[in-house]
Design an enzyme around this catalytic site. Structure first.
Site, PDB file in Angstrom:
ATOM      1  N   GLU A   5       0.820  -1.215   0.000  1.00  0.00           N
ATOM      2  CA  GLU A   5       0.000   0.000   0.000  1.00  0.00           C
ATOM      3  C   GLU A   5       0.855   1.265   0.000  1.00  0.00           C
ATOM      4  O   GLU A   5       0.436   2.312   0.485  1.00  0.00           O
ATOM      5  CB  GLU A   5      -0.954  -0.011   1.195  1.00  0.00           C
ATOM      6  CG  GLU A   5      -1.930  -1.171   1.152  1.00  0.00           C
ATOM      7  CD  GLU A   5      -3.346  -0.790   1.507  1.00  0.00           C
ATOM      8  OE1 GLU A   5      -3.614   0.399   1.717  1.00  0.00           O
ATOM      9  OE2 GLU A   5      -4.187  -1.694   1.556  1.00  0.00           O
ATOM     10  N   HIS A  52      -4.907   2.329   0.619  1.00  0.00           N
ATOM     11  CA  HIS A  52      -4.157   3.313  -0.165  1.00  0.00           C
ATOM     12  C   HIS A  52      -3.919   2.781  -1.573  1.00  0.00           C
ATOM     13  O   HIS A  52      -3.466   1.645  -1.740  1.00  0.00           O
ATOM     14  CB  HIS A  52      -2.812   3.619   0.487  1.00  0.00           C
ATOM     15  CG  HIS A  52      -2.938   4.145   1.882  1.00  0.00           C
ATOM     16  ND1 HIS A  52      -3.283   3.346   2.943  1.00  0.00           N
ATOM     17  CD2 HIS A  52      -2.784   5.405   2.380  1.00  0.00           C
ATOM     18  CE1 HIS A  52      -3.336   4.081   4.041  1.00  0.00           C
ATOM     19  NE2 HIS A  52      -3.046   5.324   3.733  1.00  0.00           N
ATOM     20  N   LYS A  72     -10.630   5.171   6.439  1.00  0.00           N
ATOM     21  CA  LYS A  72      -9.722   6.055   5.682  1.00  0.00           C
ATOM     22  C   LYS A  72      -9.367   5.450   4.333  1.00  0.00           C
ATOM     23  O   LYS A  72      -9.079   4.264   4.217  1.00  0.00           O
ATOM     24  CB  LYS A  72      -8.431   6.269   6.477  1.00  0.00           C
ATOM     25  CG  LYS A  72      -7.362   7.061   5.717  1.00  0.00           C
ATOM     26  CD  LYS A  72      -6.008   6.959   6.405  1.00  0.00           C
ATOM     27  CE  LYS A  72      -4.909   7.609   5.566  1.00  0.00           C
ATOM     28  NZ  LYS A  72      -3.565   7.322   6.093  1.00  0.00           N
TER      29      LYS A  72
END
Length: 446
Positions: free
Chosen positions: A85, A142, A169
């Site tokens: 990530e 991510h 997130k």
């Protein structure tokens, strides 16, 4: 924005909280960075343990964590960002899980970062370990390569909530402005439908605005820097605070900006789920193929070039088909191919210049799509096609006068069948694409 109390701060209350990273290799560097952060306006600190020389040494990690907390007196997010990530170090899933749980069971951790794609069972074990210690979980994903569709971003954030994250997130990499719009739209939507705080960001220079408008979009934490950055696009924390206050004081302006970004994304979603085809027509050289390619990219829809389709279907060049069967024979083949293409919806179809001359073709187009006419002056057409060797109808007549005569013969027919008309002279392909999308939206409202 949803609220979450952690220590002496409330995530989701007031301005987005500013988090700054510590990206140090050893204890001395941790101490130096912590001293700078202590004097900053940052609300949170992210301890990036994947940057440590001894990143798997629990004693070393916990020592660093204690130093950060003692010096800064701020809430700390402990993060091991894996190489998968975009982190600083590769680590297997099993070792990642063990490391995170060891940290939780032996340290005083405020917030632990847990990567969602570690695997549901492993994530569940980590979340259980965190919650047993009253540690909050910021679950993350991510993508340093691209920005997924807004639907996918929302889906991932919802998945984090279902895995019992306390904060959800996601960070993505934009390739253009539309990617940033997509992220903002997903943030606004997720903030409305999730019961936990949301944190989102579009990385890099293009995505910087996403780090600044969280109070409007619903992103509760934004990441800045005091010294070394941990991701592209991060802003110095002091400047970041000033801009967050500017957004707060000029909320009406920035709300309108976010609404426009969301509207652009909604249009993209609506266009992507088309239950009809977009049929580009016009005289040869009007730009159908070029515009089709750009429109396909902008709308994320497949494109079909009818001439290329016919060439593949017949295993002959267009000029060879004309030589063998004449124009009448070509038009028959064109109709047969059009019928096949119209069996599917949601395509951008670049039609041959004479495709609309037959009533049968127009009937199929109208039943299954919206006809968009691209126009240009005879001079513009000539400039675009004069070096082409695959325009059999212009053989021996490659001049403006003949092109104008031929265009005049077809002009009334084009105007008669078109649902939307777009002039292409002196316009960029990007502007033509935007104009088509805008007019498609207006057409759909009728």
């Amino acid at each position: 924005m949803k609220k979450l109390h952690i220590g002496n701060i409330v995530i989701g209350e007031g301005l987005p909280k500013v988090c700054v990273p510590i990206v140090a290799e050893d204890i001395d560097e941790i101490r130096n960075q912590a001293v700078k952060i202590a004097d900053s306006s940052a609300d949170l600190v992210e301890f990036r343990i994947d940057f440590l020389n001894k990143s798997r040494d629990i004693e070393n990690i916990l020592n660093g964590l204690k130093i950060i907390k003692d010096i800064t007196n701020k809430c700390v997010i402990v993060t091991f960002r894996t190489g998968f990530e975009g982190g600083n170090e590769e680590i297997s899933r099993d070792k990642y899980e063990k490391l995170i749980i060891d940290i939780l069971e032996n340290g005083n951790v405020d917030i632990i970062d847990v990567e969602m794609f570690t695997g549901d069972e492993a994530v569940e074990r980590i979340v259980n370990a965190a919650h047993r210690r009253n540690t909050k979980v910021i679950m993350s994903n991510h993508d340093f390569q691209k920005t997924p569709d807004s639907e996918e971003i929302i889906k991932r954030l919802k998945k984090m909530e279902s895995l019992r994250a306390d904060i959800a997130k996601i960070a993505v990499m934009p390739k253009d402005k539309s990617d940033v719009d997509r992220l903002i739209y997903a943030t606004v939507t997720s903030d409305k439908c999730l019961a936990i705080p949301v944190v989102t960001m579009s990385m890099g220079e293009d995505g910087k605005i996403s780090r600044l408008v969280g109070e409007i979009s619903g992103s509760t934490i934004t990441f800045g820097t005091v010294g070394k950055a941990s991701a592209p696009g991060q802003v110095e924390s002091g400047e970041l605070k000033k801009f967050l206050e500017k957004v707060h004081n000029e909320a009406e302006y920035y709300t309108e900006m976010v609404e426009k970004m969301c509207s652009a994304c909604k249009m993209e979603i609506k266009m992507k789920n088309l239950d009809y085809n977009i049929m580009l027509i016009g005289f040869m050289g009007a730009g159908k193929t070029t515009v089709s390619t750009r429109l396909s990219k902008d709308m994320s829809l497949p494109e079909i070039d009818m001439d290329a389709y016919i060439v593949k279907n017949q295993n002959m060049k267009i000029s060879e088909i004309f030589d063998k069967y004449g124009e009448e024979g070509f038009r028959t083949i064109e109709t047969e191919c059009l019928i096949e293409i119209m069996k599917n919806k949601g395509n951008i179809v670049s039609c041959g210049g004479g495709a609309v001359l037959k009533d049968e073709n127009v009937e199929h187009m109208k039943e299954n799509g919206v006809i968009v006419l691209l126009t240009a002056t005879p001079q513009t057409i000539y400039e675009r096609v004069r070096n082409s060797n695959d325009r059999p109808i212009l053989n021996g007549n490659m001049n403006v006068e003949f092109i104008e005569q031929l265009m005049n013969k077809r002009k009334s027919r084009y105007l008669e069948v078109a649902d939307i008309i777009i002039e292409t002279d002196n316009k960029s392909i990007a502007d033509i694409s935007k104009e088509i999308q805008s007019k498609l939206v207006e057409f759909a409202k009728k």
